[in-house]
Enzyme design. Structure first.
Site, PDB file in Angstrom:
ATOM      1  N   ALA A  63     -10.031 -64.614  -3.795  1.00 35.87           N
ATOM      2  CA  ALA A  63     -11.434 -64.385  -3.432  1.00 35.87           C
ATOM      3  C   ALA A  63     -11.506 -63.020  -2.758  1.00 35.87           C
ATOM      4  O   ALA A  63     -10.492 -62.493  -2.273  1.00 35.87           O
ATOM      5  CB  ALA A  63     -11.895 -65.471  -2.468  1.00 35.87           C
ATOM      6  N   GLY A 102      -7.684 -67.710  -4.965  1.00 35.71           N
ATOM      7  CA  GLY A 102      -8.704 -68.056  -5.955  1.00 35.71           C
ATOM      8  C   GLY A 102      -8.313 -67.627  -7.355  1.00 35.71           C
ATOM      9  O   GLY A 102      -8.761 -68.209  -8.339  1.00 35.71           O
ATOM     10  N   GLU A 105      -6.308 -70.345  -8.619  1.00 35.88           N
ATOM     11  CA  GLU A 105      -7.209 -71.504  -8.738  1.00 35.88           C
ATOM     12  C   GLU A 105      -8.110 -71.383  -9.959  1.00 35.88           C
ATOM     13  O   GLU A 105      -8.420 -72.380 -10.604  1.00 35.88           O
ATOM     14  CB  GLU A 105      -8.031 -71.646  -7.452  1.00 35.88           C
ATOM     15  CG  GLU A 105      -7.162 -72.077  -6.276  1.00 35.88           C
ATOM     16  CD  GLU A 105      -7.909 -72.062  -4.973  1.00 35.88           C
ATOM     17  OE1 GLU A 105      -8.344 -70.977  -4.534  1.00 35.88           O
ATOM     18  OE2 GLU A 105      -8.066 -73.132  -4.364  1.00 35.88           O
TER      19      GLU A 105
HETATM   20  N1  T1G Z   1      -9.969 -59.316  -1.086  1.00 33.08           N
HETATM   21  C1  T1G Z   1     -10.419 -58.077  -0.767  1.00 33.08           C
HETATM   22  N2  T1G Z   1      -9.641 -56.972  -0.756  1.00 33.08           N
HETATM   23  C2  T1G Z   1      -8.342 -57.155  -1.086  1.00 33.08           C
HETATM   24  C3  T1G Z   1      -7.798 -58.414  -1.419  1.00 33.08           C
HETATM   25  C4  T1G Z   1      -8.678 -59.526  -1.417  1.00 33.08           C
HETATM   26  N3  T1G Z   1      -8.274 -60.745  -1.748  1.00 33.08           N
HETATM   27  N4  T1G Z   1      -6.473 -58.241  -1.683  1.00 33.08           N
HETATM   28  C5  T1G Z   1      -6.220 -56.938  -1.525  1.00 33.08           C
HETATM   29  N5  T1G Z   1      -7.323 -56.279  -1.171  1.00 33.08           N
HETATM   30  C6  T1G Z   1      -7.438 -54.839  -0.934  1.00 33.08           C
HETATM   31  C7  T1G Z   1      -6.617 -54.383   0.263  1.00 33.08           C
HETATM   32  O1  T1G Z   1      -7.372 -54.543   1.464  1.00 33.08           O
HETATM   33  C8  T1G Z   1      -6.362 -52.937  -0.080  1.00 33.08           C
HETATM   34  O2  T1G Z   1      -7.583 -52.247   0.184  1.00 33.08           O
HETATM   35  C9  T1G Z   1      -6.211 -52.959  -1.596  1.00 33.08           C
HETATM   36  O3  T1G Z   1      -6.845 -54.167  -2.043  1.00 33.08           O
HETATM   37  C10 T1G Z   1      -4.758 -52.991  -2.044  1.00 33.08           C
HETATM   38  O4  T1G Z   1      -4.146 -54.078  -1.331  1.00 33.08           O
HETATM   39  C11 T1G Z   1     -11.089 -69.383  -2.505  1.00 33.08           C
HETATM   40  C12 T1G Z   1     -10.277 -68.563  -0.041  1.00 33.08           C
HETATM   41  C13 T1G Z   1      -2.576 -58.579  -4.065  1.00 33.08           C
HETATM   42  C14 T1G Z   1      -0.211 -58.694  -3.204  1.00 33.08           C
HETATM   43  O5  T1G Z   1      -4.625 -63.533   0.284  1.00 33.08           O
HETATM   44  O6  T1G Z   1      -1.617 -60.162  -0.899  1.00 33.08           O
HETATM   45  O7  T1G Z   1      -8.669 -66.642  -2.519  1.00 33.08           O
HETATM   46  O8  T1G Z   1      -6.653 -50.667   1.921  1.00 33.08           O
HETATM   47  O9  T1G Z   1      -2.559 -52.649  -0.023  1.00 33.08           O
HETATM   48  O10 T1G Z   1       0.509 -53.958  -1.374  1.00 33.08           O
HETATM   49  O11 T1G Z   1      -9.049 -70.454  -2.179  1.00 33.08           O
HETATM   50  O12 T1G Z   1      -3.211 -57.155  -1.616  1.00 33.08           O
HETATM   51  O13 T1G Z   1      -6.865 -49.955  -0.466  1.00 33.08           O
HETATM   52  O14 T1G Z   1      -8.943 -50.320   0.917  1.00 33.08           O
HETATM   53  O15 T1G Z   1      -2.276 -55.165  -0.130  1.00 33.08           O
HETATM   54  O16 T1G Z   1      -0.092 -53.821  -3.865  1.00 33.08           O
HETATM   55  C15 T1G Z   1      -6.309 -65.095  -1.197  1.00 33.08           C
HETATM   56  C16 T1G Z   1      -4.323 -60.833  -0.562  1.00 33.08           C
HETATM   57  C17 T1G Z   1      -7.674 -64.679  -0.736  1.00 33.08           C
HETATM   58  C18 T1G Z   1      -4.135 -62.026  -1.481  1.00 33.08           C
HETATM   59  C19 T1G Z   1      -1.355 -56.502  -3.532  1.00 33.08           C
HETATM   60  N6  T1G Z   1      -5.595 -63.955  -1.691  1.00 33.08           N
HETATM   61  N7  T1G Z   1      -3.822 -59.612  -1.148  1.00 33.08           N
HETATM   62  O17 T1G Z   1      -0.554 -55.882  -2.546  1.00 33.08           O
HETATM   63  O18 T1G Z   1      -1.861 -53.741  -2.184  1.00 33.08           O
HETATM   64  S1  T1G Z   1      -8.583 -66.040  -0.051  1.00 33.08           S
HETATM   65  C20 T1G Z   1      -4.801 -63.229  -0.873  1.00 33.08           C
HETATM   66  C21 T1G Z   1      -2.473 -59.365  -1.214  1.00 33.08           C
HETATM   67  C22 T1G Z   1      -8.850 -67.028  -1.391  1.00 33.08           C
HETATM   68  C23 T1G Z   1      -9.637 -69.175  -2.319  1.00 33.08           C
HETATM   69  C24 T1G Z   1      -9.262 -68.437  -1.099  1.00 33.08           C
HETATM   70  C25 T1G Z   1      -2.082 -58.001  -1.704  1.00 33.08           C
HETATM   71  C26 T1G Z   1      -1.564 -57.972  -3.136  1.00 33.08           C
HETATM   72  P1  T1G Z   1      -7.514 -50.691   0.663  1.00 33.08           P
HETATM   73  P2  T1G Z   1      -2.652 -53.903  -0.813  1.00 33.08           P
HETATM   74  P3  T1G Z   1      -0.404 -54.293  -2.510  1.00 33.08           P
END
Ligand code: T1G
Length: 686
Positions: A63, A102, A105
């Site tokens: 998400a 998500g 999911e």
């Molecule tokens: N939402 C918004 N921005 C995100 C994002 C996300 N989910 N994931 C990454 N970004 C942005 C991050 O802030 C950065 O921005 C850029 O993308 C690159 O990220 C309904 C409720 C995918 C392994 O927890 O683990 O789904 O600094 O530097 O090192 O059940 O990003 O460039 O402006 O980390 O290559 C669940 C979180 C969400 C995954 C890539 N998902 N992301 O790593 O790049 S909650 C997560 C990561 C959800 C559902 C629930 C990592 C990555 P900027 P990065 P990276």
């Protein structure tokens, strides 16, 4: 469709492609486009099967975390999933990069999932103080089983595609570079063969075993300590229990209730804040993001002690050759042996192979001659914390190192500018302050000297990320950010035990707050004698001095503030407590009982105050950097967001009142922000 989601149809197979950089997060436009695309594909008679793919470097990474703190725009993810899951045609998710949260999911709403070998899948919501709120707690156990699902969701760590295939989450591993073609072929074959389409929600192979109450009880017992202070893990377990006990729709509803409890909690807001704060640390306002980095392909470390050895391991771990220099052969040999021993421990734990150990040791070049550093790209000095010694070393390096080599000091509090002044090239000098153990702790403070060049600073920050650290930029001051911030906690703790609470009571309050250990237990671990005690001048003027004079130096002497048994298990020490009582009696202070909250505020409000001071001095770029430094440098509990985020939760007026009541002068910046009604954790130095 829309700009971020397209639909193409070729030979009866529809391909829905999300292209929403950087990680194809499920933002409102993506959800909008997904819903429309699947509805259109379902209504198109020419379409016999559907593939969901992503452009760019990864499948959907979850998400859009930024959306949680604002009103929902666009279709709810659940509605998008309902359209996908209602498909009467075979649906195949084509996974590369990471399918997370998500993203996984959504993929679980397709009939099938194919992935390339390098793909990883996971439900890391627990790291945001959340649980998988789009059916993950209900669908994943149905495929992978309860134990694996609990491990994935409570651990939060993604798993590799081959492991996911073993668990039944992924149906087929396809060759790198052929993902889309293979996914289209898989979908077409399912359509041609008239494969029976069973929605994941209707499958139950994962619930055929290991679903009894004892499975959950055992899991809770095993993870009780890790759950401490966090709310999400407990709710995840409850949601999976619902998946076992209830029909899908009721379990899904229960998941939603448990998610709602979390998404509005301070803990989740704190962890979501930390997620972005950690990434923000890489952004230096006055250094362009595309500043060229100096190539670092070889490293020199001066000093083969605990810190030097740990620092060297960071670079060996990423395959860089390291020349480690010491003045004495026996110290050098001991340092190399310690590195090998530490790697052997990892091999014994099965986290590394013997071949990898040999590879890394093969990259290590021990030397007694600083001249051997003449060609390395980055030199990190890690010798005893004595300014004159460091200046002597940097003076020598000036004549040895390549002119474009980066000269870094691991000093934990000395003046990097004074060190740089010992060379003719201060622009190449920077601080790289590692935290012990240097090969384990994630915080790296990069200390920017007055004359450090932008490219040297940018390179040092990038090198930190390359070795898996969270690099935080600091200006020069005594203790930089993390150590400077935590010094007032120790001072406050030493003062507080003169007013009533025993050291063990203070530590207990800190552990209850969420720290891995309290200040007195930490003193015993580090050694009371190494925090500036000098036998020659000791005058029994503090509790610590008296304990040191008694030979109670801490764990290494089986006693300090605590007594320790043969397994180093601590127990309050009657001897130490009596010393405290003697000082209480002499202090002339009225001593009384203190609640845990009072202890927490007496110890941590001064830390908040120090943070406001160092921000006002421009030592840190932004408040969130300070919070990241404390979480990664001192184990400040991430579910509080860090000292400055926590201060906003407590309320700055309460913090200021508490400081004044304890006789502290509130920092001017703290008072200004409080007076303006702003948030301390959002402060950024202009
Ligand atoms: N939402 C918004 N921005 C995100 C994002 C996300 N989910 N994931 C990454 N970004 C942005 C991050 O802030 C950065 O921005 C850029 O993308 C690159 O990220 C309904 C409720 C995918 C392994 O927890 O683990 O789904 O600094 O530097 O090192 O059940 O990003 O460039 O402006 O980390 O290559 C669940 C979180 C969400 C995954 C890539 N998902 N992301 O790593 O790049 S909650 C997560 C990561 C959800 C559902 C629930 C990592 C990555 P900027 P990065 P990276």
């Amino acid at each position: 469709m829309n700009a971020v989601t397209t639909l193409t149809v070729e030979d009866g197979v529809a391909v829905v492609t999300i292209d929403s950089p950087p990680v194809n997060a499920l933002s409102a436009p993506v959800r909008e486009g997904l819903k429309a695309a699947f509805a259109q594909a379902e209504g198109d008679d020419a379409v016999r099967a559907i593939v969901l793919a992503c452009a760019g470097r990864t499948f959907i990474a979850g998400a859009d975390i930024r959306e949680f703190d604002s009103e929902l725009v666009g279709p709810h993810l659940h509605d998008v999933q309902a359209v996908i899951e209602a498909s009467t045609k075979p649906t195949v998710a084509a996974i590369h990069g990471t399918a997370l949260g998500g993203g996984l999911e959504v993929a679980l709403c397709c009939h099938f999932r194919v992935a390339v070998p390098s793909a990883r899948v996971g439900l890391p919501e627990v790291a945001l103080g959340l649980l998988p709120g789009a059916g993950g707690t209900q669908r994943l156990p149905r495929l992978a089983g309860v134990p694996a699902a609990l491990d994935m969701m409570v651990g939060g760590r993604p798993i590799r595609a081959d492991k996911a295939c073993e668990l039944g989450i992924i149906d087929k591993i396809v060759p790198e570079g052929e993902l889309l073609a293979e996914a289209v072929s898989y979908a077409r074959k399912a359509a041609d063969a008239g494969t029976k389409l069973v929605r994941v929600r209707d499958r139950s192979e994962g619930l055929a075993q290991d679903t009894g109450p004892e499975v959950f009880a055992e899991f809770r017992k095993k993870h009780a300590r890790a759950f401490h202070g966090f709310k999400a893990p407990a709710n995840i377990v409850k949601a999976v229990e619902a998946a076992v006990a209830l029909p899908f729709d009721e379990g899904f509803k229960r998941e939603g209730e448990l998610f709602e409890e979390l998404v509005h909690s301070n803990e989740s807001k704190a962890q979501r804040y930390q997620f972005f704060a950690e990434r923000e640390t890489a952004k230096i306002p006055d250094i362009p993001k595309d500043m060229p980095h100096i190539p670092v392909k070889s490293v020199g470390v001066i000093g083969a002690g605990t810190m030097g050895g740990g620092i060297a391991m960071n670079f060996l771990n990423i395959g860089l050759p390291v020349t480690i220099v010491e003045a004495k052969q026996e110290v050098l040999d001991r340092g190399v042996a310690t590195i090998r021993k530490n790697y052997q421990i990892t091999v014994d734990k099965g986290r590394m192979t013997a071949e990898q150990l040999d590879e890394r040791m093969g990259l290590l070049k021990p030397s007694l001659a600083m001249d051997d550093l003449a060609q390395v790209d980055l030199i990190i000095e890690a010798v005893f914390e004595k300014l004159e010694l460091k200046q002597e070393i940097f003076g020598k390096l000036d004549g040895i190192a390549r002119p474009d080599a980066i000269l870094a000091s691991n000093t934990s509090f000395l003046d990097v500018d004074a060190i740089a002044a010992a060379t003719q090239r201060p622009e190449t000098v920077v601080g790289m302050h590692f935290f012990s153990p240097a090969n384990v702790m994630k915080l790296l403070e990069v200390v920017r000297g007055e004359k450090s060049s932008d490219s040297v600073v940018a390179t040092a920050m990038a090198v930190g990320r390359r070795i898996g650290k969270v690099a935080v930029l600091s200006r020069v001051c005594d203790g930089f950010i993390a150590n400077r911030m935590m010094a007032p906690r120790m001072e406050a703790a030493q003062a507080l035990i003169l007013e009533g609470p025993m050291p063990s009571q203070v530590d207990k309050a800190m552990v209850a707050y969420g720290f891995p250990m309290g200040p007195f237990a930490m003193l015993d671990l580090v050694g009371l004698d190494v925090i500036g005690w000098d036998a020659a001048t000791s005058s029994s003027s503090t509790v610590t001095e008296v304990l040191c004079e008694m030979g109670r130096w801490g764990q290494k002497k089986s006693g300090g503030f605590y007594d320790y048994d043969e397994k180093r298990r601590p127990s309050p020490s009657p001897v130490a407590d009596q010393v405290v009582r003697d000082f209480q009696a002499k202090s002339g202070k009225q001593h009384r009982e203190f609640s845990e909250r009072e202890i927490v505020e007496r110890l941590l409000f001064p830390v908040v105050n120090e943070g406001a001071k160092l921000l006002d001095e421009g030592i840190a770029i932004r408040a969130s950097d300070v919070d990241v430094a404390l979480v990664y440098g001192y184990g400040w509990p991430v579910f509080t967001g860090g000292p400055l985020f926590w201060a906003d939760i407590v309320g700055l007026d309460r913090v200021i009142a508490g400081l004044e009541a304890a006789g502290h002068e509130p920092a001017p910046l703290l008072e200004r922000i409080a007076a303006d009604g702003r948030k301390l954790h959002q402060y950024q130095v202009a």
